[in-house]
Design a protein around this motif. Structure first.
Motif, PDB file in Angstrom:
ATOM      1  N   HIS A  21      48.520  15.782  -5.720  1.00  0.00           N
ATOM      2  CA  HIS A  21      47.225  15.136  -5.451  1.00  0.00           C
ATOM      3  C   HIS A  21      47.419  13.876  -4.608  1.00  0.00           C
ATOM      4  CE1 HIS A  21      44.103  12.091  -6.600  1.00  0.00           C
ATOM      5  NE2 HIS A  21      43.361  13.037  -6.070  1.00  0.00           N
ATOM      6  N   ARG A  25      45.796  13.422  -0.981  1.00  0.00           N
ATOM      7  CA  ARG A  25      44.800  12.363  -0.779  1.00  0.00           C
ATOM      8  C   ARG A  25      45.258  11.416   0.329  1.00  0.00           C
ATOM      9  NH1 ARG A  25      40.440   9.749  -4.435  1.00  0.00           N
ATOM     10  NH2 ARG A  25      40.402   7.682  -3.590  1.00  0.00           N
ATOM     11  N   GLY A 181      30.530  15.241   1.285  1.00  0.00           N
ATOM     12  CA  GLY A 181      30.524  14.090   2.191  1.00  0.00           C
ATOM     13  C   GLY A 181      29.164  13.766   2.784  1.00  0.00           C
ATOM     14  N   THR A 184      25.622  14.036  -1.175  1.00  0.00           N
ATOM     15  CA  THR A 184      25.573  12.921  -2.126  1.00  0.00           C
ATOM     16  C   THR A 184      24.863  11.707  -1.515  1.00  0.00           C
ATOM     17  OG1 THR A 184      27.739  12.419  -1.228  1.00  0.00           O
ATOM     18  CG2 THR A 184      27.686  13.506  -3.382  1.00  0.00           C
ATOM     19  N   LEU A 221      22.355   4.108  -6.245  1.00  0.00           N
ATOM     20  CA  LEU A 221      23.483   4.985  -6.599  1.00  0.00           C
ATOM     21  C   LEU A 221      23.521   5.208  -8.111  1.00  0.00           C
ATOM     22  CD1 LEU A 221      26.119   3.434  -4.186  1.00  0.00           C
ATOM     23  CD2 LEU A 221      25.357   5.815  -4.145  1.00  0.00           C
ATOM     24  N   VAL A 227      26.455  13.029  -8.206  1.00  0.00           N
ATOM     25  CA  VAL A 227      27.438  13.932  -8.818  1.00  0.00           C
ATOM     26  C   VAL A 227      27.156  13.873 -10.315  1.00  0.00           C
ATOM     27  CG1 VAL A 227      29.879  14.368  -9.262  1.00  0.00           C
ATOM     28  CG2 VAL A 227      29.145  13.566  -7.012  1.00  0.00           C
ATOM     29  N   ARG A 232      37.452  17.045 -17.074  1.00  0.00           N
ATOM     30  CA  ARG A 232      38.819  16.548 -17.198  1.00  0.00           C
ATOM     31  C   ARG A 232      39.498  17.336 -18.308  1.00  0.00           C
ATOM     32  NH1 ARG A 232      37.677  13.831 -13.218  1.00  0.00           N
ATOM     33  NH2 ARG A 232      38.227  11.649 -12.869  1.00  0.00           N
ATOM     34  N   TYR A 255      28.289  11.588 -15.336  1.00  0.00           N
ATOM     35  CA  TYR A 255      28.159  10.304 -14.634  1.00  0.00           C
ATOM     36  C   TYR A 255      26.758   9.708 -14.798  1.00  0.00           C
ATOM     37  CZ  TYR A 255      32.472  11.959 -12.485  1.00  0.00           C
ATOM     38  OH  TYR A 255      33.742  12.431 -12.281  1.00  0.00           O
ATOM     39  N   ALA A 282      28.943   5.882 -10.291  1.00  0.00           N
ATOM     40  CA  ALA A 282      28.477   7.028  -9.493  1.00  0.00           C
ATOM     41  C   ALA A 282      29.612   7.623  -8.668  1.00  0.00           C
ATOM     42  CB  ALA A 282      27.333   6.592  -8.584  1.00  0.00           C
ATOM     43  N   PHE A 283      30.603   6.801  -8.299  1.00  0.00           N
ATOM     44  CA  PHE A 283      31.731   7.300  -7.496  1.00  0.00           C
ATOM     45  C   PHE A 283      32.918   7.704  -8.367  1.00  0.00           C
ATOM     46  CE2 PHE A 283      29.685   4.350  -4.348  1.00  0.00           C
ATOM     47  CZ  PHE A 283      29.339   5.314  -3.419  1.00  0.00           C
ATOM     48  N   VAL A 285      35.891   7.200 -11.460  1.00  0.00           N
ATOM     49  CA  VAL A 285      36.891   6.159 -11.765  1.00  0.00           C
ATOM     50  C   VAL A 285      38.284   6.783 -11.735  1.00  0.00           C
ATOM     51  CG1 VAL A 285      35.557   4.567 -13.222  1.00  0.00           C
ATOM     52  CG2 VAL A 285      36.539   6.626 -14.233  1.00  0.00           C
ATOM     53  N   HIS A 288      41.039   9.835  -9.163  1.00  0.00           N
ATOM     54  CA  HIS A 288      40.191  10.729  -8.362  1.00  0.00           C
ATOM     55  C   HIS A 288      38.934  10.031  -7.854  1.00  0.00           C
ATOM     56  CE1 HIS A 288      42.290  14.574  -8.855  1.00  0.00           C
ATOM     57  NE2 HIS A 288      42.671  14.092 -10.024  1.00  0.00           N
ATOM     58  N   CYS A 290      36.045   8.517  -5.856  1.00  0.00           N
ATOM     59  CA  CYS A 290      35.566   9.081  -4.588  1.00  0.00           C
ATOM     60  C   CYS A 290      36.308   8.523  -3.368  1.00  0.00           C
ATOM     61  CB  CYS A 290      34.073   8.788  -4.448  1.00  0.00           C
ATOM     62  SG  CYS A 290      33.402   9.388  -2.909  1.00  0.00           S
TER      63      CYS A 290
HETATM   64  C1  HEM Z   1      26.686   8.545  -2.550  1.00  0.00           C
HETATM   65  C2  HEM Z   1      27.729   9.219  -2.130  1.00  0.00           C
HETATM   66  C3  HEM Z   1      28.821   9.770  -2.987  1.00  0.00           C
HETATM   67  C4  HEM Z   1      28.931   9.866  -4.347  1.00  0.00           C
HETATM   68  C5  HEM Z   1      27.959   9.381  -5.406  1.00  0.00           C
HETATM   69  C6  HEM Z   1      30.211  10.494  -4.628  1.00  0.00           C
HETATM   70  C7  HEM Z   1      30.704  10.740  -5.899  1.00  0.00           C
HETATM   71  C8  HEM Z   1      31.964  11.238  -6.174  1.00  0.00           C
HETATM   72  C9  HEM Z   1      32.506  11.443  -7.491  1.00  0.00           C
HETATM   73  C10 HEM Z   1      31.770  11.160  -8.805  1.00  0.00           C
HETATM   74  C11 HEM Z   1      33.755  11.937  -7.351  1.00  0.00           C
HETATM   75  C12 HEM Z   1      34.705  12.347  -8.467  1.00  0.00           C
HETATM   76  C13 HEM Z   1      35.419  11.159  -9.014  1.00  0.00           C
HETATM   77  C14 HEM Z   1      36.150  11.453 -10.290  1.00  0.00           C
HETATM   78  O1  HEM Z   1      36.589  12.604 -10.508  1.00  0.00           O
HETATM   79  O2  HEM Z   1      36.257  10.536 -11.097  1.00  0.00           O
HETATM   80  C15 HEM Z   1      34.009  12.064  -5.937  1.00  0.00           C
HETATM   81  C16 HEM Z   1      35.180  12.529  -5.391  1.00  0.00           C
HETATM   82  C17 HEM Z   1      35.360  12.745  -4.047  1.00  0.00           C
HETATM   83  N1  HEM Z   1      34.492  12.422  -3.024  1.00  0.00           N
HETATM   84 FE1  HEM Z   1      32.703  11.529  -3.221  1.00  0.00          FE
HETATM   85  N2  HEM Z   1      30.830  10.777  -3.438  1.00  0.00           N
HETATM   86  C18 HEM Z   1      30.012  10.358  -2.418  1.00  0.00           C
HETATM   87  C19 HEM Z   1      30.279  10.434  -1.057  1.00  0.00           C
HETATM   88  C20 HEM Z   1      31.406  10.961  -0.501  1.00  0.00           C
HETATM   89  C21 HEM Z   1      31.698  10.981   0.907  1.00  0.00           C
HETATM   90  C22 HEM Z   1      30.843  10.371   2.022  1.00  0.00           C
HETATM   91  C23 HEM Z   1      32.876  11.625   1.050  1.00  0.00           C
HETATM   92  C24 HEM Z   1      33.551  11.868   2.382  1.00  0.00           C
HETATM   93  C25 HEM Z   1      34.805  11.796   2.575  1.00  0.00           C
HETATM   94  C26 HEM Z   1      33.356  11.996  -0.271  1.00  0.00           C
HETATM   95  C27 HEM Z   1      34.529  12.654  -0.565  1.00  0.00           C
HETATM   96  C28 HEM Z   1      35.068  12.800  -1.835  1.00  0.00           C
HETATM   97  C29 HEM Z   1      36.365  13.405  -2.099  1.00  0.00           C
HETATM   98  C30 HEM Z   1      37.320  13.967  -1.066  1.00  0.00           C
HETATM   99  C31 HEM Z   1      36.558  13.345  -3.490  1.00  0.00           C
HETATM  100  C32 HEM Z   1      37.762  13.822  -4.277  1.00  0.00           C
HETATM  101  C33 HEM Z   1      38.702  12.641  -4.535  1.00  0.00           C
HETATM  102  C34 HEM Z   1      39.908  13.016  -5.366  1.00  0.00           C
HETATM  103  O3  HEM Z   1      39.833  13.902  -6.217  1.00  0.00           O
HETATM  104  O4  HEM Z   1      40.958  12.373  -5.159  1.00  0.00           O
HETATM  105  N3  HEM Z   1      32.428  11.574  -1.184  1.00  0.00           N
HETATM  106  N4  HEM Z   1      32.920  11.621  -5.232  1.00  0.00           N
END
Ligand code: HEM
Length: 341
Positions: A21, A25, A181, A184, A221, A227, A232, A255, A282-283, A285, A288, A290
């Motif tokens: 991972h 990443r 991307g 959300t 947000l 999301v 987990r 969330y 929202a993103f 913690v 992983h 966001c």
């Molecule tokens: C308001 C916008 C967004 C929200 C609320 C959001 C929310 C989240 C959440 C809740 C997760 C999972 C975190 C976890 O497992 O704890 C996540 C993972 C992720 N998000 Fe977002 N996201 C948003 C926008 C974006 C954008 C713009 C991208 C563009 C690159 C993106 C790419 C990713 C990726 C690649 C992951 C996986 C990260 C990992 O597992 O290492 N997200 N996001």
């Protein structure tokens, strides 16, 4: 349910742990760090201005803000970064709706409505992922032949520990960036417009003090939490608030529920931009968290920096309608009437 014998239809970053991972990443992380996205600010601002200008052209008319406006701007931003040409944006948007809205009648593929609900949803998802595969295999090929400065070129040529990344993992990477991307961000943007219409004092408050816009965005947000859940797996026996968790148990992170925890957020169901701090998750913690969080925040800040000073009036002219899904979703229709100067 999956053709690969795994419980997940795609294998993306969120399904992978440990060293693999971290390495995966790290491949794209530099594109999404605060310093790197600063370079994109001018381009993003010009897209935001174009959206505000389009809204102004619809002054006084009833529009579907979610379907026609909020969906387009974040799509454009992330497709530019990924390297998808503009003529293909509608295709990616449709696939995203079909994937996240596979349980919503409006988006489920017609041919897949037969049979019991869960097998129909499974078939629908597999066929959507097949279409994503077809699309991204061809983009991948194109970028290997003709490299550009975009994330597709990076993924097409990605090597970890001397080995190219496998096709399934690459597809998962493309899909998460291409779908999560933008959907959300557009959901959160719709919630922001809903809030501006619903709480009349908000617009003059923001116009009088534009520095409140980042706080406004954080509250959107928190409220939107687009999301809804991720799973987990417990790596050790433990106890959470008296509940016994065994190693290997699956836990659902909700969330939206965490973002309404009354022990963290006083009056959690009240939309309040004065929460300081606003420790919403929202993103997510942890490891992983966001990858696109800074980009998402910047996109929304730029859009509302451009919109708020020009917005004279915004009103709801019907009910907000949400996509039916328990995973990634938000408002799908938001009928509003706006006036911009
Ligand atoms: C308001 C916008 C967004 C929200 C609320 C959001 C929310 C989240 C959440 C809740 C997760 C999972 C975190 C976890 O497992 O704890 C996540 C993972 C992720 N998000 Fe977002 N996201 C948003 C926008 C974006 C954008 C713009 C991208 C563009 C690159 C993106 C790419 C990713 C990726 C690649 C992951 C996986 C990260 C990992 O597992 O290492 N997200 N996001």
């Amino acid at each position: 349910m999956s053709s690969t014998g795994s419980p997940n239809i795609v294998r993306s970053l969120v399904h992978i742990d440990g060293e693999e991972h971290k390495s995966l990443r790290a491949l794209t992380q530099s594109w999404f760090m605060p310093n790197s996205i600063l370079k994109l600010e001018d381009r993003i601002r010009s897209l935001a201005r174009a959206m505000v200008a389009k809204l102004q052209q619809h002054n006084g008319k009833v529009i579907d803000f979610s379907g026609t406006f909020a969906s387009q701007y974040p799509l454009h931003v992330i497709m530019d970064i990924l390297g998808v040409p503009q003529e293909d944006f509608p295709r990616i948007l449709a696939l995203t709706y079909e994937m996240f809205g596979s349980e919503d009648e409006e988006y489920t593929r017609d041919t897949l409505r037969q049979g019991d609900a869960s097998s129909a949803t499974g078939k629908a998802l597999l066929s959507v992922v097949d279409d994503f595969r077809e699309y991204f295999e061809s983009l991948n090929e194109a970028r290997r032949k003709d490299p550009r400065n975009d994330v597709a070129t990076l993924l097409a040529n990605a090597v970890i520990n001397g080995q190219p990344i496998d096709d399934v993992t690459r597809l998962g990477y493309y899909v998460i960036i291409a779908a999560a991307g933008h959907h959300t961000v557009s959901s959160s943007t719709s919630v922001a417009m809903w809030a501006l219409c619903r709480f009349m004092e908000l617009l003059p408050q923001l116009q009088a003090n534009l520095s409140l816009i980042p706080q406004f965005i954080d509250e959107c947000l928190r409220f939107a939490s687009p999301v809804h859940h991720f799973m987990r797996t417990a790596t050790a026996d433990t106890n959470i608030r008296g509940r016994k968790i065994r190693k290997g148990d699956w836990l659902m992170l909700c969330y939206g529920s965490a973002n309404r925890d009354e022990e963290v957020f006083p009056s959690p169901f009240t939309f309040n931009i004065d929460r300081r701090p606003n420790p919403h998750i929202a993103f997510g913690v942890g490891g992983h968290v966001c990858l696109g969080q800074h980009l998402a925040h910047m996109e929304m800040r730029i859009l509302f920096d451009e919109l708020i000073p020009r917005l004279q009036h915004a009103e709801l002219v019907g009910e907000i309608e949400y996509m039916e899904s328990n995973f990634v979703c938000g408002p799908k229709h938001l009928p509003v009437r706006c006036m911009l100067q």
